[in-house]
Design a protein around this motif. Structure first.
Motif, PDB file in Angstrom:
ATOM      1  N   PRO A 278      37.364 -64.093  -4.628  1.00 56.75           N
ATOM      2  CA  PRO A 278      37.387 -63.804  -3.265  1.00 56.75           C
ATOM      3  C   PRO A 278      38.838 -63.402  -2.607  1.00 56.75           C
ATOM      4  O   PRO A 278      39.801 -64.454  -2.861  1.00 56.75           O
ATOM      5  CB  PRO A 278      36.842 -64.993  -2.420  1.00 56.75           C
ATOM      6  CG  PRO A 278      36.086 -65.776  -3.785  1.00 56.75           C
ATOM      7  CD  PRO A 278      36.904 -65.305  -4.973  1.00 56.75           C
ATOM      8  N   VAL A 279      39.137 -62.365  -2.011  1.00 60.46           N
ATOM      9  CA  VAL A 279      40.613 -62.219  -1.373  1.00 60.46           C
ATOM     10  C   VAL A 279      40.532 -61.751   0.043  1.00 60.46           C
ATOM     11  O   VAL A 279      39.401 -61.461   0.563  1.00 60.46           O
ATOM     12  CB  VAL A 279      41.286 -61.186  -2.189  1.00 60.46           C
ATOM     13  CG1 VAL A 279      41.397 -61.214  -3.669  1.00 60.46           C
ATOM     14  CG2 VAL A 279      40.536 -59.811  -2.056  1.00 60.46           C
ATOM     15  N   ARG A 280      41.617 -62.310   0.467  1.00 61.47           N
ATOM     16  CA  ARG A 280      41.970 -62.133   2.033  1.00 61.47           C
ATOM     17  C   ARG A 280      43.108 -61.527   2.219  1.00 61.47           C
ATOM     18  O   ARG A 280      44.201 -61.902   1.897  1.00 61.47           O
ATOM     19  CB  ARG A 280      41.737 -63.300   2.973  1.00 61.47           C
ATOM     20  CG  ARG A 280      41.938 -62.990   4.279  1.00 61.47           C
ATOM     21  CD  ARG A 280      42.121 -64.410   5.265  1.00 61.47           C
ATOM     22  NE  ARG A 280      40.596 -65.308   5.006  1.00 61.47           N
ATOM     23  CZ  ARG A 280      40.616 -66.438   4.332  1.00 61.47           C
ATOM     24  NH1 ARG A 280      41.609 -67.006   3.936  1.00 61.47           N
ATOM     25  NH2 ARG A 280      39.251 -67.091   4.223  1.00 61.47           N
TER      26      ARG A 280
ATOM     27  N   GLU B   8      49.329 -59.943   5.783  1.00 60.12           N
ATOM     28  CA  GLU B   8      50.591 -59.508   5.549  1.00 60.12           C
ATOM     29  C   GLU B   8      51.437 -60.455   5.281  1.00 60.12           C
ATOM     30  O   GLU B   8      51.527 -61.366   5.576  1.00 60.12           O
ATOM     31  CB  GLU B   8      51.007 -58.772   7.316  1.00 60.12           C
ATOM     32  CG  GLU B   8      50.159 -57.581   7.653  1.00 60.12           C
ATOM     33  CD  GLU B   8      50.539 -56.485   6.881  1.00 60.12           C
ATOM     34  OE1 GLU B   8      51.775 -56.537   6.007  1.00 60.12           O
ATOM     35  OE2 GLU B   8      50.125 -55.503   6.740  1.00 60.12           O
ATOM     36  N   GLY B   9      52.514 -60.135   4.299  1.00 57.98           N
ATOM     37  CA  GLY B   9      53.339 -60.881   3.935  1.00 57.98           C
ATOM     38  C   GLY B   9      53.038 -61.871   2.661  1.00 57.98           C
ATOM     39  O   GLY B   9      53.680 -62.713   2.242  1.00 57.98           O
ATOM     40  N   ALA B  10      51.478 -61.769   2.272  1.00 60.50           N
ATOM     41  CA  ALA B  10      51.180 -62.415   1.128  1.00 60.50           C
ATOM     42  C   ALA B  10      51.522 -62.078  -0.007  1.00 60.50           C
ATOM     43  O   ALA B  10      52.172 -60.941  -0.397  1.00 60.50           O
ATOM     44  CB  ALA B  10      49.596 -62.684   1.308  1.00 60.50           C
TER      45      ALA B  10
ATOM     46  N   THR C 240      41.776 -66.090  -1.999  1.00 59.36           N
ATOM     47  CA  THR C 240      43.020 -65.864  -2.485  1.00 59.36           C
ATOM     48  C   THR C 240      43.676 -64.773  -1.523  1.00 59.36           C
ATOM     49  O   THR C 240      43.298 -63.768  -1.316  1.00 59.36           O
ATOM     50  CB  THR C 240      43.421 -65.106  -3.791  1.00 59.36           C
ATOM     51  OG1 THR C 240      42.838 -66.278  -4.859  1.00 59.36           O
ATOM     52  CG2 THR C 240      44.715 -65.055  -4.227  1.00 59.36           C
ATOM     53  N   GLU C 241      44.822 -65.225  -0.752  1.00 57.15           N
ATOM     54  CA  GLU C 241      45.522 -64.498   0.178  1.00 57.15           C
ATOM     55  C   GLU C 241      46.621 -63.326  -0.595  1.00 57.15           C
ATOM     56  O   GLU C 241      47.295 -63.906  -1.405  1.00 57.15           O
ATOM     57  CB  GLU C 241      46.386 -65.123   1.146  1.00 57.15           C
ATOM     58  CG  GLU C 241      45.471 -65.970   1.991  1.00 57.15           C
ATOM     59  CD  GLU C 241      46.248 -66.375   3.342  1.00 57.15           C
ATOM     60  OE1 GLU C 241      47.495 -66.359   3.436  1.00 57.15           O
ATOM     61  OE2 GLU C 241      45.687 -67.029   4.240  1.00 57.15           O
TER      62      GLU C 241
ATOM     63  N   GLY D  65      39.267 -56.457   5.969  1.00 56.50           N
ATOM     64  CA  GLY D  65      39.970 -57.598   5.863  1.00 56.50           C
ATOM     65  C   GLY D  65      39.791 -58.648   4.759  1.00 56.50           C
ATOM     66  O   GLY D  65      40.746 -59.418   4.151  1.00 56.50           O
ATOM     67  N   GLU D  66      38.736 -58.567   4.119  1.00 54.69           N
ATOM     68  CA  GLU D  66      38.339 -59.609   3.017  1.00 54.69           C
ATOM     69  C   GLU D  66      37.421 -58.809   2.128  1.00 54.69           C
ATOM     70  O   GLU D  66      36.405 -58.021   2.513  1.00 54.69           O
ATOM     71  CB  GLU D  66      37.949 -60.919   3.594  1.00 54.69           C
ATOM     72  CG  GLU D  66      36.684 -61.002   4.284  1.00 54.69           C
ATOM     73  CD  GLU D  66      36.473 -62.280   4.727  1.00 54.69           C
ATOM     74  OE1 GLU D  66      37.397 -63.445   4.618  1.00 54.69           O
ATOM     75  OE2 GLU D  66      35.512 -62.628   5.655  1.00 54.69           O
ATOM     76  N   GLY D  67      37.220 -59.486   0.913  1.00 55.79           N
ATOM     77  CA  GLY D  67      36.090 -59.207   0.073  1.00 55.79           C
ATOM     78  C   GLY D  67      36.139 -59.611  -1.408  1.00 55.79           C
ATOM     79  O   GLY D  67      36.982 -60.755  -1.442  1.00 55.79           O
ATOM     80  N   VAL D  68      35.532 -59.212  -2.310  1.00 60.88           N
ATOM     81  CA  VAL D  68      35.661 -59.830  -3.675  1.00 60.88           C
ATOM     82  C   VAL D  68      36.162 -58.788  -4.772  1.00 60.88           C
ATOM     83  O   VAL D  68      35.631 -57.712  -4.717  1.00 60.88           O
ATOM     84  CB  VAL D  68      34.142 -60.235  -3.963  1.00 60.88           C
ATOM     85  CG1 VAL D  68      34.263 -60.995  -5.630  1.00 60.88           C
ATOM     86  CG2 VAL D  68      33.901 -61.568  -3.026  1.00 60.88           C
ATOM     87  N   LEU D  69      37.185 -59.107  -5.359  1.00 64.44           N
ATOM     88  CA  LEU D  69      37.479 -58.423  -6.750  1.00 64.44           C
ATOM     89  C   LEU D  69      36.797 -58.729  -7.804  1.00 64.44           C
ATOM     90  O   LEU D  69      36.801 -59.896  -8.140  1.00 64.44           O
ATOM     91  CB  LEU D  69      39.027 -58.253  -6.878  1.00 64.44           C
ATOM     92  CG  LEU D  69      40.078 -57.805  -5.809  1.00 64.44           C
ATOM     93  CD1 LEU D  69      41.630 -58.176  -6.153  1.00 64.44           C
ATOM     94  CD2 LEU D  69      39.774 -56.242  -5.662  1.00 64.44           C
TER      95      LEU D  69
END
Length: 604
Positions: free
Chosen positions: A584-586, A589-591, A488-489, A550-554
């Protein structure tokens, strides 16, 4: 009818999945084929204990409304093995699924319905519109009330169609065992096997094939008695007690049973027959405390240790005092070592005791872990919920895939039933290395020693397989995986987390003893969160995301308690709604700067 306001009606997306349909006699269905029926989509994956709980919750609802309600399982895999069609076919039989199942190995329907967690239930009305969505377990009561409302509404409108559903049962297979779970070598040299799908224990001769006797009626139930009349419900692990009796993890009965091998008599040691829920006592007289999917047992240091897969904990049963208590785990799902009361597990499913260690297979983290004599938890192999594969070598780099069993070997090493890799692996604490002992097994779920040989429970081949323990491990090509789910961005910086919960119609939040909700947030890697981690009672929270990660998991765990809202009822029924998400999140900018997660959906 409910007085809750209706949102704009949303047409249900079509059901698609490359794996095709099961339990339909070969027919493929569309939503148009189901028009006029109430449809409940159950998004599940067979590794997930919460999904298995929901399968059991839906059985009564399914039977009661069979002429108006159609439940469709949408199998949405987490592990690579779960994307194999035959594995899904096996799981549908193994867990007694008596409704159609759509095999969706590429998560196509999952994405169309914007599902974020296993399990998720979606209710579709007879006209093909989505009317509710629920994440997690414990929602059968709310769905039943909604089904009754929809029956009345669409009966009056003339849009309800009654009749037989699309379920076509498969032909039974004439095998001696059917998806056996665990095995125990008795002092006599025979093998006691939990014949899980047939709800029995089977004693096999020393050859591991000839049936000596069957224990249990073969029908689902919780009933004490002799070998012919006693009833189990998907039994799994077994252990010998000092007095020669066998304690059995009667998994779907949420109970511990006692078998007297001499007489075949079965009695109940622990559990109420109901699943333990948040807020209930977790220690006390064993017959008065509920358990939650005990998957395996081991006798260690005078107590029966219980792999309580349903709540991600280790419990103990004291035979002398007849009491149960929590030994380790917080009920949060993940991999955290340390003192027992602070540790996190993820579906502990296999136990093996040595003099100074209790080994455990922690299946959802694909990990091998152990308890020391002081009760502290350690991890030998494994890194977390989303990394798995088949890789030998140094323990820090080695990988398993959803192991269900562990066996202590004479030299101090342990054999791991690496279930989804179809392999038997070995971890040696002396060298801190993992090797492969055998491959081409089919979903091995346990193993027991028999002299210089090891007898493996090949669950999906419905048999015991005898192997000689080799001096050197077989070399296999290394494979590593990470769970593939679309990220999810979200925007870096402040992210508003909203867990959406509205008490089902006819219920209200239970605030009699303080806050009725709980929210716990963490992240992998931990550096992803600059703020907002930890526990609280508000279901909305501002998280601060690190723009340098830059990315990971919440990891989000939410719970809400509701009770029937009837002033005339002095003792209203209360219900706990709970769910864990790994999102999972990425960072982009602007998301979006808001992340909504639905714990229990209001009527749509």
């Amino acid at each position: 009818m409910s007085n809750a306001p209706r949102r704009a009606r949303v047409r249900a997306p079509e059901l698609i999945g490359k794996g095709g349909w099961l339990n339909t006699g070969g027919r493929h269905y569309t939503l148009a084929d189901l028009r006029g029926r109430i449809v409940v989509l159950d998004f599940w994956t067979f590794c997930c204990i919460n999904c298995l709980h929901v399968l059991d919750e839906l059985r009564e609802l399914e039977a009661k409304h069979r002429d108006t309600l159609v439940i469709i399982g949408v199998h949405s895999p987490k592990f690579v093995h779960e994307a194999e069609h035959q594995a899904v076919v096996d799981a549908v039989e193994r867990y007694g699924v008596e409704h159609p199942v759509l095999d969706d190995p590429e998560l196509a329907t999952w994405k169309q319905y914007a599902v974020r967690a296993w399990p998720t239930l979606v209710v579709i009305d007879p006209e093909g519109y989505i009317v509710a969505q629920h994440a997690g377990e414990g929602h059968a009561h709310a769905i039943e009330k909604l089904v009754e409302e929809l029956e009345a509404e669409h009966e009056a409108k003339g849009t309800l169609r009654r009749g037989d559903g699309p379920y076509v049962p498969p032909e039974p297979e004439p095998t001696t065992l059917r998806f056996p779970g665990k095995a125990l070598r008795l002092p006599s040299g025979t093998f006691l096997v939990s014949d899980t799908t047939r709800h029995q224990l089977v004693e096999l001769a020393q050859d591991g094939e000839s049936v000596v006797r069957r224990i249990g009626s073969g029908e689902r139930g919780l009933r004490d008695g002799d070998a012919g009349s006693a009833a189990f419900n998907e039994p799994q692990g077994m252990a010998l007690l000092d007095d020669g009796a066998v304690v059995v993890a009667d998994t779907v009965n949420h109970a511990l049973r006692r078998l007297d091998p001499a007489t075949g008599e079965v009695t109940t040691l622990a559990g109420t027959g109901r699943q333990w829920m948040q807020g209930e006592p977790s220690s006390g007289p064993a017959r008065e405390v509920s358990l939650s999917s005990p998957w395996d047992v081991a006798f260690w240091r005078g107590k029966v240790w219980i792999a309580m897969a349903g709540v991600h904990q280790l419990w103990t049963y004291d035979p002398a005092e007849g009491r149960v208590t929590v030994a380790a785990g917080t009920t949060n799902e993940g991999l955290v070592d340390g003192p027992g009361e602070q540790a996190w597990f993820a579906q502990p499913s296999g136990l093996a005791a040595t003099e100074d260690r209790l080994w455990l297979a922690d299946s959802e983290t694909s990990a091998l872990r152990w308890v020391d004599s002081e009760g502290r938890i350690h991890t030998a192999v494994g890194t977390g919920l989303f990394d798995f594969g088949h890789r030998d070598g140094a323990a820090g780099q080695a990988l398993f895939q959803h192991p269900l069993g562990v066996t202590a070997l004479p030299d101090g090493s342990v054999a791991v039933a690496d279930t989804y890799n179809h392999a038997l692996r070995r971890y040696d604490p002396a060298t801190d290395e993992v090797t492969t002992l055998a491959t081409d097994l089919r979903e091995p779920s346990d193993a027991v020693l028999d002299g210089d040989e090891i007898v493996v429970v090949e669950s999906a081949r419905h048999r015991l397989t005898r192997l000689r323990l080799p001096e050197e491990a077989v070399r296999v090509e290394a494979v590593a995986h990470r769970t593939q789910r679309a990220a999810t961005e979200v925007a870096p910086g402040t992210l508003r987390l909203d867990v959406i919960f509205q008490a089902p119609a006819g219920q209200k939040l239970d605030t009699r003893f303080g806050p009725s909700t709980r929210l716990l947030v963490s992240a992998t890697p931990p550096e992803l969160l600059l703020g907002g981690e930890g526990a609280g009672t508000d279901l909305a929270r501002d998280l601060e995301l690190n723009p340098e990660v830059g990315e990971g998991v919440l990891h989000v765990s939410a719970m809400a308690a509701s009770c029937d809202d009837d002033p005339a009822n002095e003792y209203p029924a209360c219900h706990v709604h709970q769910q864990d998400w790994g999102v999972p999140v990425r960072l982009t900018e602007g998301a979006a700067d808001r992340l909504p997660l639905v714990l229990a959906g209001m009527d749509a």
